[in-house]
Design an enzyme around this catalytic site. Structure first.
Site, short mmCIF file in Angstrom:
data_model
loop_
_atom_site.label_atom_id
_atom_site.label_comp_id
_atom_site.label_asym_id
_atom_site.label_seq_id
_atom_site.Cartn_x
_atom_site.Cartn_y
_atom_site.Cartn_z
N THR A 21 19.20 -10.43 6.13
CA THR A 21 18.08 -11.19 5.39
C THR A 21 18.45 -12.53 5.00
O THR A 21 19.68 -12.90 4.74
CB THR A 21 17.59 -10.39 4.13
OG1 THR A 21 18.58 -10.21 3.12
CG2 THR A 21 17.30 -8.98 4.39
N LYS A 62 4.20 -14.17 -15.28
CA LYS A 62 3.52 -13.44 -16.28
C LYS A 62 3.48 -14.37 -17.58
O LYS A 62 4.55 -14.72 -18.41
CB LYS A 62 4.91 -12.35 -16.62
CG LYS A 62 5.16 -11.58 -15.42
CD LYS A 62 6.15 -10.85 -15.45
CE LYS A 62 6.53 -9.95 -14.08
NZ LYS A 62 7.25 -11.01 -13.28
N GLU A 73 13.45 -6.52 7.52
CA GLU A 73 13.50 -5.21 7.34
C GLU A 73 12.29 -4.72 8.33
O GLU A 73 12.56 -3.56 8.76
CB GLU A 73 13.31 -4.60 5.95
CG GLU A 73 14.39 -5.03 5.09
CD GLU A 73 14.38 -6.20 4.10
OE1 GLU A 73 15.11 -6.44 3.39
OE2 GLU A 73 13.56 -7.14 4.80
N TRP A 131 -1.27 -11.96 -15.29
CA TRP A 131 -0.48 -12.33 -13.94
C TRP A 131 -1.15 -13.66 -13.52
O TRP A 131 -2.35 -13.90 -13.22
CB TRP A 131 -0.34 -11.46 -13.09
CG TRP A 131 0.60 -10.29 -13.36
CD1 TRP A 131 1.27 -10.19 -14.34
CD2 TRP A 131 1.18 -9.01 -12.49
NE1 TRP A 131 2.27 -9.14 -14.29
CE2 TRP A 131 2.03 -8.30 -13.08
CE3 TRP A 131 0.69 -8.78 -11.14
CZ2 TRP A 131 2.80 -7.41 -12.75
CZ3 TRP A 131 1.32 -7.73 -10.69
CH2 TRP A 131 2.34 -6.98 -11.28
#
Length: 372
Positions: free
Chosen positions: A11, A264, A156, A269
């Site tokens: 990754t 936040k 992934e 949000w």
């Protein structure tokens, strides 16, 4: 005894220490067929490999093109500053399929607009991933006959998970059509998705409920290489993506933000992705990145980092962009500040380096309050 063959990918480490990801020859093979089927790649096509092949196997485009016997074009070394090389190859070689991140596609579009005579690229399909493609960019390419197909995935997942094709039975206005094109798309055959809350409870596909996106499938890895993070990242065959998403009743996945990037503010949000996309719809904006900065009252507030197009530098103020954002967002969602820079730092695979930017601007608002 049957020989098991595996290979590994890393990754990019955008949000932390890179992880080793298992691929099998079978998963690479099946993933390539999935890409071929969904982009409709045939022997008559010409496929150009823009995505670096160290990044999630180059998204598998060169493998799928080889499978069906398509012509392959490899541009060699290029940078954001010589995107003209890519555009010239597309025109000269008759490229019909390619894939790239918006950070590469944006300068390509700017160069295309300067070409005389204006090239006709009808039939060119470009898979766009790594970040949400701005609507303004997709509309710009459409003027040249190019279809931008938004795709989503991760190292992934080899990486293909979803592709955005508009279902023919949907009756959409032009505005609704382009809004739908912003979605990451429909899960491709061979993958499954769901969203869950903080307790792991599955959430409905109502286009409103936000939860972490979980993925499993034929080419989704089951573990990391010698890494204790496997335990926290996989559950009952599902990989936890770290992305906050909603899923519409029609099955379209829409990434709201990364779990680590969502802002936040006062218990609510705010999506940095949506703010970035709409900022880049402004004709003066070349690139925009939004990150969270600490705030003494609201915990976090958004700060936007913006690169203006050369012709607009010194002519656009932050107030102009806030007014523009106010057409789409509530006042409490607007960035507390818009900072103009010459360049936004990027990772090795062309994503905005939000990890670096979060650290750089984390105390920005606190310091501003203290000065006042």
């Amino acid at each position: 005894m049957r020989e098991v063959r595996q290979q590994y990918a890393n990754t990019s480490g955008t949000t932390g220490r890179p992880k080793g990801v298992y691929y099998s020859h079978r998963s690479v093979y099946l993933h390539a067929w999935g890409g071929v089927a969904n982009l409709g790649i045939r022997a008559e096509d010409c496929v150009m490999q823009i995505v670096p092949m160290f990044h999630a196997n180059g998204w598998g485009g060169h493998i799928g093109g080889t499978m069906v016997g398509a012509k392959l074009v490899f541009p060699g070394f290029f940078t954001l500053q010589n995107a003209d090389l890519l555009v010239n190859l597309i025109v000269e070689e008759g490229v019909t399929v390619t894939m790239a991140a918006p950070v590469i596609l944006i300068p390509m579009l700017e160069y295309l607009r300067k070409l005389e005579p204006r090239p006709d690229l009808k039939g060119l399909r470009i898979g766009s991933g790594a970040s949400e493609p701005p609507v303004a960019m997709m509309k710009g390419f459409a003027e040249f006959g190019v279809e931008i197909v938004h795709a989503y995935g991760a190292t992934e997942t080899s990486p293909l998970v979803t592709m955005n094709f508009v279902k023919p039975e949907l009756d959409l206005s032009e505005e609704e059509y382009w809004e739908l094109k912003r979605c990451q798309g429909l899960p491709v055959l061979g993958t499954e998705v769901k969203i869950v809350d903080a307790e792991g409870n599955e959430l409905p596909w109502d286009g409103k409920s936000m939860g972490e996106l979980l993925i499993k499938g034929l080419w989704v890895t089951r573990e990391y290489y010698n890494d204790e993070r496997t335990r926290d990242s996989f559950t009952d065959g599902w990989w936890k993506s770290g992305d906050v998403a909603v899923i519409t009743p029609e099955g379209y996945v829409k990434i709201v933000d990364r779990v680590k990037d969502v802002i936040k503010s006062g218990g609510e949000w705010i999506s940095s992705v949506d703010l970035e996309n709409y900022l880049m719809a402004h004709p003066a904006v070349y690139e925009a990145c939004v990150v969270a900065a600490e705030h003494p009252k609201w915990q976090e507030r958004p700060v936007a980092i913006v690169v203006l197009k050369p012709d607009y530098r010194g002519k656009i103020a932050s107030a102009n962009l806030k007014e523009f954002l106010g057409q789409r967002f509530s006042k409490w969602q607007l960035p507390d500040d818009i900072i103009f820079v010459d360049e936004i730092p990027k990772t090795s695979v062309g994503k905005f380096d939000k990890k670096l930017l979060r650290e750089r601007y984390r105390k920005y608002l606190m310091e501003k309050v203290n000065k006042n």
